[in-house]
Scaffold this motif. Structure first.
Motif, PDB file in Angstrom:
ATOM      1  N   LYS A 108       0.850  -1.180   0.000  1.00  0.00           N
ATOM      2  CA  LYS A 108       0.000   0.000   0.000  1.00  0.00           C
ATOM      3  C   LYS A 108       0.893   1.240   0.000  1.00  0.00           C
ATOM      4  O   LYS A 108       1.684   1.440   0.913  1.00  0.00           O
ATOM      5  N   PRO A 117       1.712   5.188   0.492  1.00  0.00           N
ATOM      6  CA  PRO A 117       1.204   6.123   1.484  1.00  0.00           C
ATOM      7  C   PRO A 117      -0.095   6.771   1.026  1.00  0.00           C
ATOM      8  O   PRO A 117      -0.250   7.130  -0.155  1.00  0.00           O
ATOM      9  N   ALA A 118      -1.044   6.899   1.928  1.00  0.00           N
ATOM     10  CA  ALA A 118      -2.311   7.544   1.613  1.00  0.00           C
ATOM     11  C   ALA A 118      -2.054   8.982   1.172  1.00  0.00           C
ATOM     12  O   ALA A 118      -1.150   9.647   1.686  1.00  0.00           O
ATOM     13  N   TYR A 119      -2.850   9.437   0.226  1.00  0.00           N
ATOM     14  CA  TYR A 119      -2.706  10.814  -0.250  1.00  0.00           C
ATOM     15  C   TYR A 119      -3.758  11.689   0.406  1.00  0.00           C
ATOM     16  O   TYR A 119      -4.963  11.475   0.245  1.00  0.00           O
ATOM     17  N   VAL A 120      -3.317  12.672   1.169  1.00  0.00           N
ATOM     18  CA  VAL A 120      -4.199  13.613   1.845  1.00  0.00           C
ATOM     19  C   VAL A 120      -3.715  15.021   1.522  1.00  0.00           C
ATOM     20  O   VAL A 120      -2.699  15.470   2.072  1.00  0.00           O
ATOM     21  N   GLY A 165       0.094   3.173   3.571  1.00  0.00           N
ATOM     22  CA  GLY A 165      -1.323   3.398   3.841  1.00  0.00           C
ATOM     23  C   GLY A 165      -1.572   4.587   4.753  1.00  0.00           C
ATOM     24  O   GLY A 165      -0.983   5.664   4.592  1.00  0.00           O
ATOM     25  N   ASP A 166      -2.425   4.387   5.749  1.00  0.00           N
ATOM     26  CA  ASP A 166      -2.798   5.474   6.656  1.00  0.00           C
ATOM     27  C   ASP A 166      -1.697   5.831   7.649  1.00  0.00           C
ATOM     28  O   ASP A 166      -1.781   6.869   8.311  1.00  0.00           O
ATOM     29  N   LYS A 180      -0.255   9.341   7.735  1.00  0.00           N
ATOM     30  CA  LYS A 180      -1.026  10.485   8.216  1.00  0.00           C
ATOM     31  C   LYS A 180      -0.442  11.081   9.494  1.00  0.00           C
ATOM     32  O   LYS A 180      -0.804  12.197   9.874  1.00  0.00           O
ATOM     33  N   GLU A 181       0.445  10.351  10.148  1.00  0.00           N
ATOM     34  CA  GLU A 181       1.137  10.915  11.303  1.00  0.00           C
ATOM     35  C   GLU A 181       2.061  12.056  10.872  1.00  0.00           C
ATOM     36  O   GLU A 181       2.477  12.860  11.702  1.00  0.00           O
ATOM     37  N   ALA A 226       2.052  13.033   3.738  1.00  0.00           N
ATOM     38  CA  ALA A 226       0.815  12.550   3.129  1.00  0.00           C
ATOM     39  C   ALA A 226       0.393  13.429   1.951  1.00  0.00           C
ATOM     40  O   ALA A 226      -0.402  12.997   1.104  1.00  0.00           O
TER      41      ALA A 226
END
Length: 551
Positions: A48, A50-53, A184-185, A188-189, A194
């Protein structure tokens, strides 16, 4: 421009994913290019990213997106987001190996910007900076010497196109696996990490793990840059076909006044011509088999057109020209090839009217193409001698250094201290002064190679140019294509890719210059490339991609 600071033309291949980089640079390998293809690709398929935010910052004047469209700012944004919480560092020094392609920065003890950076980080950043202005191999030599000696810095930048070998094995033996911290999530830290787009993170995946922090870079690849004024006598930069371009270029050629149309970089131009004929970006899958751009009729058409231009005398006659931008600015050249980030830097520095020529159809009914770049300049790995409990500290520091446009942190990182390094214009733009140019620009470039923010468009005092560049990006993305092998690895590409491409490019130069015939391309040049590297790369990539698809 926020998040930039690279200005060496020989590094421009870092913006390209075509495998047909600027002739001055090396072929870019997918970061971690020494991987054992099958196992690595299979594992990578399960990873996975890294989540994209997207960052929560003031709305830009011109929107960006996760596919690579850069957000644009017509004025420096107001209501900047403040850094909250303590400094990310732990008080202990942080060592890093990085590179620069400009003047070396003043030493830390004489550099107010660097000293203030250390205060804001909460740790002293001790950079070993390699100046790559000389030879291409300088950084690689320093890198290899450190590996051999065993005394590695905390942070070590892995460039994508400088011929590092045995990268997967080296990463496994000497550096932390960052997957658990960033996959993944988990990312977000670190909100600014992110905010790095997935296409950049994809280049930091090696053998199924996130090998390092992906250093973001504009995804826009190489572009054809013109002096608009040069082309006004023939109606501007509007072309109905390759032949229309050729006729207008011949009309503008004026050797008595020392005016030529094209810079003397034959390979760079033929790559652009090939896009008019619809050449693919690097490797693409066709009927279950990988095909390289070099092997296509479209590439050959670009080569034939380049020969036609050379026979007509459109190229500047001295192949060792060192004043391309000066001649373009003075109206003595019409076109040159540049990386998109390099084009942004030039647009900020020079006042002559620069404009990108979006690829057009060479002939009626054809579909032009354009190639995305990688979107990163490599990745930064963390020495595994760093205690595991400190890995998060270093990631927090990288997060701080990745603060995006629209934050007070990015204002400082790009410009230093107000009144000392920069001042505001009457329109509210941020303009570096002499002290800023001496301290900030030089120090920032070394920092930006191992940590940066996603690219954004901001040209102080040039709002209309910024708008025009954003509109150009929109048009380029309509015909853009990514190299199909990004995220897969080839041992041959690592060991022979750069040398075989260099030899290939030299042969192309001979053909364009008229020293060899066009017939020699299919008879000799292409078969030799296939024998020395192409076929092996194809086989390794196909194996990797097939195993990845099964997962």
């Amino acid at each position: 421009m926020a998040g930039q600071g690279f200005n060496r033309r020989a590094f421009l291949g870092a913006a390209s994913a075509t495998g047909i980089t600027l002739a001055a640079g090396g072929t870019l390998t997918a970061c971690g290019s020494g991987a054992k293809s099958g196992a690595g690709a299979a594992a990578s398929a399960k990873l996975k990213l890294p989540a994209y935010v997207p960052a929560n910052v003031p709305k830009p004047d011109l929107p960006g997106n996760a596919q690579g469209l850069d957000a644009g700012y017509l004025r420096y944004p107001k209501n900047l987001v403040k850094h909250s919480g303590p400094a990310p560092g732990d008080g202990e020094a942080i060592t890093a190996l990085t590179e620069t392609f400009t003047t070396m920065p003043p030493a830390m003890r004489r550099n107010a910007y660097w000293q203030e950076l250390n205060k804001r980080v909460g740790s002293e950043i001790r950079m070993t900076i390699v100046n790559g202005l000389g030879e291409e191999s300088v950084y690689r030599s320093k890198f290899n010497a450190l590996i051999a000696g065993g005394d590695l810095p905390d942070l070590m930048w892995f460039p994508p196109n400088q011929g590092l070998k045995n990268v997967p094995q080296l990463l496994e033996a000497k550096f932390h696996d960052l997957t658990e911290y960033l996959s993944g999530d988990a990312v977000k830290e670190y909100p600014n990490l992110a905010n790095i787009p997935p296409y950049a993170w994809q280049t930091a995946v090696v053998n199924g793990r996130i090998a390092g922090y992906a250093v973001p870079y504009g995804r826009m690849g190489q572009v054809y840059v013109a002096n608009e004024d040069f082309w006004k006598p023939v109606g501007g930069l509007q072309f109905d076909s390759a032949q229309d371009f050729f006729e207008k270029a011949k009309d503008l050629l004026d050797t008595k006044r020392k005016k030529w149309v094209l810079e003397p970089a034959y390979v760079n131009h033929l790559n652009q011509f090939a896009m008019w004929y619809g050449v693919q970006n690097g490797w693409q899958e066709k009927d279950g088999k990988l095909v390289n751009a070099f092997e296509t009729d479209e590439f050959l058409a670009g080569l034939e057109f380049a020969v036609k231009c050379q026979k007509a005398g459109l190229f500047y006659p001295d192949p060792n020209l060192r004043t391309t931008l000066e001649k373009l600015g003075g109206g003595f050249l019409g076109l040159h090839v540049q990386s998109f980030p390099g084009f942004l830097n030039d647009s900020a520095m020079y006042d002559w009217p620069q404009k990108v020529v979006v690829p057009f159809a060479a002939e009626k009914g054809m579909q032009p193409t354009w190639g995305y770049g990688y979107g990163s300049v490599g990745f930064t790995a963390i020495n595994n001698k760093v205690p595991k409990k400190r890995v998060k500290t270093l990631l927090k520091v990288l997060d701080f250094l990745s603060a995006p446009m629209g934050t007070e942190t990015r204002l400082f990182l790009d410009n230093g201290l107000e009144g000392r390094h920069w001042d505001r214009s009457k329109d509210g733009d941020v303009v570096l002064n002499d002290k800023g140019n001496a301290e900030v620009l030089t120090t920032r470039q070394a920092i930006n190679f191992f940590s940066n923010a996603p690219q954004s468009l901001y040209l102080p005092g040039k709002s209309e140019m910024t708008r025009g560049i954003h509109e150009t990006e929109v048009e380029l993305m309509k015909i853009a294509q990514a190299n199909a092998t990004i995220g897969y690895f080839s041992d041959t590409n690592a060991s022979k890719g750069a040398s075989s491409s260099a030899e290939f490019n030299e042969a192309l130069k001979d053909i364009v210059a008229g020293r060899e015939s066009i017939a020699s391309f299919k008879k000799d040049v292409l078969p030799k490339w296939r024998r020395t590297a192409g076929d092996a790369m194809r086989s390794e990539y196909e194996t990797a991609m097939a195993k990845g698809k099964k997962k």
